[in-house]
Scaffold this active site. Structure first.
Site, short mmCIF file in Angstrom:
data_model
loop_
_atom_site.label_atom_id
_atom_site.label_comp_id
_atom_site.label_asym_id
_atom_site.label_seq_id
_atom_site.Cartn_x
_atom_site.Cartn_y
_atom_site.Cartn_z
CB THR A 1 -4.67 -8.87 27.81
OG1 THR A 1 -5.85 -9.60 28.18
CG2 THR A 1 -4.80 -7.45 28.30
CB CYS B 1 -11.02 -6.10 32.39
SG CYS B 1 -12.34 -7.32 32.50
CG HIS C 1 -7.76 -9.32 31.23
ND1 HIS C 1 -7.89 -9.31 29.86
CD2 HIS C 1 -8.95 -8.92 31.70
CE1 HIS C 1 -9.11 -8.90 29.54
NE2 HIS C 1 -9.77 -8.68 30.65
#
Lengths: 164, 205
Positions: free
Chosen positions: A25, A31, A48
């Protein structure tokens, strides 16, 4: 899925990998990139996570990959359905940065630390040990998990690549 | 995501005009700072999946210079001024006489200068928008980051995050010499702000 396959996990998304495939990711800021790994079966999972709690959701169709409290059980479900055993899983995570330091900023701007905290709580709830983390700071990260080795690598603009 | 119940096309046009007025003023300010013409493309208004927003500036991992500020007041939102590395170097050289960093190591002074430029441009964007709408809108102190576009822009998506997986972006590209992109102005109003903007502009909800 074969060795060398790269599975991309988007923002507010989750996926699992086996047979040596990599999960990746990109551009994590506030995040959190959470990974789970079963070292016997060599199955990896990655989420994520964008927001701490689905309590604040106002969307019609809840995207369960987006919130820490819903992403962890879903990732667990996906992995155990492939044969992974909850008691064997280990967790690693990165992200949760505070990209911008705004003076007098509202609580929403502290979302990174809150995401980290909520993810840890969800892991604790399922008694999954968090073996290593690279969280906080004020910089972005791209992360990869190998479903072969469970090695979690983290790349940032400032610090290059490190493995945990 | 269904953001607007009625007249979606018309509302998108209105938001395009909002971007036009704001960014037009900011382009004039930039042109004054640089003492040369700065053009802008017609703003685009689109409801985009989160990841597609970073694609506008080269993808989630592309390293960009971004000045972020929060818009406070009647119609809150998030604003980014994203400038490409080469124009940033030219601005620092031309405007301030700095021999800007060859690599990505910007000095405190260079970052502070870029931050101030972002502040001036965002201020002119917002003040023209406030005049146009009659709404009170004020920027917070800006903050600058040189980092991956995905990491930076996700900060502007949190308010939309609780509603769905798309965000409405008002994107204006600055051009130099009618072709090369200098940078972008991104305005991402909070989901609650649209009704206030439309009401202020006399658009039926």
């Amino acid at each position: 899925m074969t060795e060398g396959t790269l599975i991309k996990v988007g923002m507010a998304d989750l996926n699992i990998a086996e047979g040596g495939a990599m999960l990746r990711t990109t551009g994590l800021g506030s995040c959190v990139g959470l990974t789970l790994f079963d070292p016997i079966l060599r199955i990896g999972g990655m989420a994520h996570i964008m927001l701490p709690s689905s309590d604040i959701a106002r969307e019609g169709q809840l995207n369960i990959a987006k919130y820490a409290d819903t992403a962890v059980p879903e990732l667990l479900r996906r992995m155990t359905s492939k044969g992974a055993v909850t008691g064997r899983l280990i967790a690693k995570m990165a992200g949760g940065a505070q990209m911008f330091a705004l003076v007098g900023a509202a609580d929403t701007m502290r979302i990174g630390p809150r995401n980290v905290e909520a993810t840890k709580q969800a892991l604790e709830y399922f008694s999954i040990p968090l073996v290593s983390e690279d969280t906080g700071g004020n910089y972005g990260r791209t992360v990869e998990l190998s479903s072969q080795t469970g090695v979690f690598s983290i790349r940032s603009v400032q610090f290059g690549v490190k493995e945990i | 995501m269904n953001l607007f119940k009625n007249d979606a096309d018309f509302k998108m046009d209105v938001l395009r005009e909002v971007g036009n007025i704001g960014a037009g003023n900011a382009a004039t300010a930039l042109s004054t700072l640089l003492n040369k013409p700065v053009d802008m493309a017609v703003p685009t208004v689109s409801l985009l999946p989160f990841e597609a927003i970073a694609e506008r500036v080269g993808g989630t991992e592309a390293v960009v210079i971004a000045i972020f500020l929060r818009v406070e007041g009647d119609a809150p939102g998030n604003m980014f001024f994203i400038i490409n590395k080469e124009p940033a170097r030219r601005i620092l050289q031309g405007l301030l006489g700095f021999n800007a960093a060859e690599n990505d190591n910007y000095s405190e002074l260079e970052l502070s200068a870029l931050n101030e430029i972002g502040n001036i441009l965002a201020g002119s964007y917002l003040s023209s928008l406030a005049d146009f709408t009659g709404l009170h809108m004020s920027p917070t102190v800006p903050s600058l980051a040189v980092d991956m576009a995905g990491a930076i822009l996700s900060y502007g998506l949190l308010q939309f995050g609780t509603m769905g997986d798309d965000a409405l972006l008002i994107d204006t590209t600055f051009l130099e010499g009618h072709q090369e992109a200098e940078g972008h102005f991104f305005l991402i109003p909070d989901p609650e702000s649209f009704d206030k903007l439309f009401r202020a502009l006399g658009v039926p909800l």
